[in-house]
Write a protein that holds these residues in place. Structure first.
Motif, PDB file in Angstrom:
ATOM      1  N   GLN A  69       0.844  -1.200   0.000  1.00 50.22           N
ATOM      2  CA  GLN A  69       0.000   0.000   0.000  1.00 50.22           C
ATOM      3  C   GLN A  69       0.882   1.253   0.000  1.00 50.22           C
ATOM      4  OE1 GLN A  69      -3.897   0.012   0.953  1.00 50.22           O
ATOM      5  NE2 GLN A  69      -3.327  -1.509  -0.572  1.00 50.22           N
ATOM      6  N   ASP A  71       1.140   5.659   0.424  1.00 54.80           N
ATOM      7  CA  ASP A  71       0.522   6.889   0.939  1.00 54.80           C
ATOM      8  C   ASP A  71       0.256   7.867  -0.195  1.00 54.80           C
ATOM      9  OD1 ASP A  71       0.687   6.394   3.880  1.00 54.80           O
ATOM     10  OD2 ASP A  71       2.798   6.162   3.350  1.00 54.80           O
ATOM     11  N   ARG A  93      -6.459   2.765  -6.955  1.00 57.89           N
ATOM     12  CA  ARG A  93      -7.223   2.822  -5.691  1.00 57.89           C
ATOM     13  C   ARG A  93      -6.953   1.614  -4.810  1.00 57.89           C
ATOM     14  NH1 ARG A  93     -12.911   3.543  -4.523  1.00 57.89           N
ATOM     15  NH2 ARG A  93     -12.143   4.233  -2.524  1.00 57.89           N
ATOM     16  N   ARG A  94      -6.774   0.477  -5.434  1.00 56.57           N
ATOM     17  CA  ARG A  94      -6.493  -0.753  -4.671  1.00 56.57           C
ATOM     18  C   ARG A  94      -5.188  -0.635  -3.888  1.00 56.57           C
ATOM     19  NH1 ARG A  94      -4.450  -5.881  -4.825  1.00 56.57           N
ATOM     20  NH2 ARG A  94      -3.102  -5.591  -6.614  1.00 56.57           N
ATOM     21  N   ARG A  97      -3.439   3.795   0.291  1.00 55.08           N
ATOM     22  CA  ARG A  97      -4.017   3.738   1.640  1.00 55.08           C
ATOM     23  C   ARG A  97      -5.239   4.645   1.675  1.00 55.08           C
ATOM     24  NH1 ARG A  97       1.364   3.466   3.706  1.00 55.08           N
ATOM     25  NH2 ARG A  97       1.624   1.277   4.162  1.00 55.08           N
ATOM     26  N   PRO A  98      -6.248   4.324   2.512  1.00 58.69           N
ATOM     27  CA  PRO A  98      -7.411   5.208   2.599  1.00 58.69           C
ATOM     28  C   PRO A  98      -6.951   6.633   2.893  1.00 58.69           C
ATOM     29  CG  PRO A  98      -7.795   3.182   3.830  1.00 58.69           C
ATOM     30  CD  PRO A  98      -6.365   3.135   3.369  1.00 58.69           C
ATOM     31  N   GLY A  99      -7.438   7.580   2.108  1.00 60.40           N
ATOM     32  CA  GLY A  99      -7.054   8.982   2.287  1.00 60.40           C
ATOM     33  C   GLY A  99      -5.753   9.353   1.589  1.00 60.40           C
ATOM     34  N   THR A 152     -11.982  10.883  -3.906  1.00 61.58           N
ATOM     35  CA  THR A 152     -12.692  12.002  -3.276  1.00 61.58           C
ATOM     36  C   THR A 152     -11.862  13.280  -3.430  1.00 61.58           C
ATOM     37  OG1 THR A 152     -11.663  11.565  -1.144  1.00 61.58           O
ATOM     38  CG2 THR A 152     -13.799  10.527  -1.559  1.00 61.58           C
ATOM     39  N   HIS A 176      -8.011  12.162  -3.638  1.00 60.84           N
ATOM     40  CA  HIS A 176      -7.710  11.259  -2.531  1.00 60.84           C
ATOM     41  C   HIS A 176      -8.352   9.899  -2.767  1.00 60.84           C
ATOM     42  CE1 HIS A 176      -5.753  14.056   0.251  1.00 60.84           C
ATOM     43  NE2 HIS A 176      -6.505  14.965  -0.343  1.00 60.84           N
ATOM     44  N   GLY A 177      -7.667   8.860  -2.319  1.00 62.37           N
ATOM     45  CA  GLY A 177      -8.174   7.501  -2.494  1.00 62.37           C
ATOM     46  C   GLY A 177      -9.192   7.147  -1.425  1.00 62.37           C
TER      47      GLY A 177
END
Ligand SMILES: C[S@@+](CC[C@H](N)C(=O)[O-])C[C@H]1O[C@@H](n2cnc3c(N)ncnc32)[C@H](O)[C@@H]1O
Length: 177
Positions: A69, A71, A93-94, A97-99, A152, A176-177
């Protein structure tokens, strides 16, 4: 992207690695992917002392095959320009990391020429030119496309060319992811 110390950052189509070298100077862990052996060799020769990790492969293939993953993922006139977003964006996206941040830049589209465009890159006199496809969208369309793929806070803007003889600016896109 403002990566924090220790953040992991991926460059899709890193070329000779100059942008990644800047990322390592900021204290981030830099990974670069490029389909061209000549570019990867040039990056290794110039920047081997920075600790950047380089892979010679296609960007989508790298994203789909691995699990690490990141950043931040970025691409400067690189694979994000030369790959169908319908294939590339889910793969990015995969791996974000979230955000995490996805940012890329390339030339803005020519008016009236939108979507997939064919282009030829000259090689030696004895060879046919290399045929490449690139995806040219206006800023609003990039925002829509990124949002449709689950990103987003997408934003896209045209940065004017610096003063001088060049007139074509740079399209800069970030989400952002
Ligand atoms: C115009 S160069 C930019 C290099 C670098 N990002 C820079 O700013 O100096 C485009 C790079 O994208 C690489 N590239 C194009 N399509 C790619 C793909 N599908 N996967 C990986 N690399 C790709 C090319 O090999 C080339 O090194």
């Amino acid at each position: 992207m403002a990566p924090k110390t220790g953040a992991s950052v991926l460059d899709l189509g890193c070329g000779k690695g100059g942008n990644l070298a800047h990322i390592t100077a900021l204290g981030a862990r830099a990974v670069g992917v490029d389909i061209s052996l000549a570019q990867i060799k040039a990056a290794e020769a110039r920047w081997s002392d920075t600790g950047m990790v380089l892979h010679r492969t296609d960007a989508t293939r790298y994203l789909k095959e691995g699990g690490e993953q990141f950043d931040a993922v970025f691409s400067v006139f690189g694979a994000a320009w030369f790959t169908d977003p319908a294939v590339l964006l889910p793969a990015i996206r995969r791996r974000l990391r979230p955000g995490g941040v996805f940012a890329f830049s390339h030339r803005p589209p020519i008016e009236g020429c939108y979507g997939c465009q064919a282009s030829y890159i000259n090689r030696s006199e004895d060879e046919d030119p290399l045929v490449v496809k690139r995806w040219d969208y206006e800023p609003d369309r990039w925002v829509e496309t990124l949002t449709e793929h689950g990103f987003t806070a997408a934003g896209a803007r045209l940065v004017p060319a610096p003063s001088g003889r060049r007139k074509i600016g740079t399209l800069v896109v970030r989400a952002h992811g």
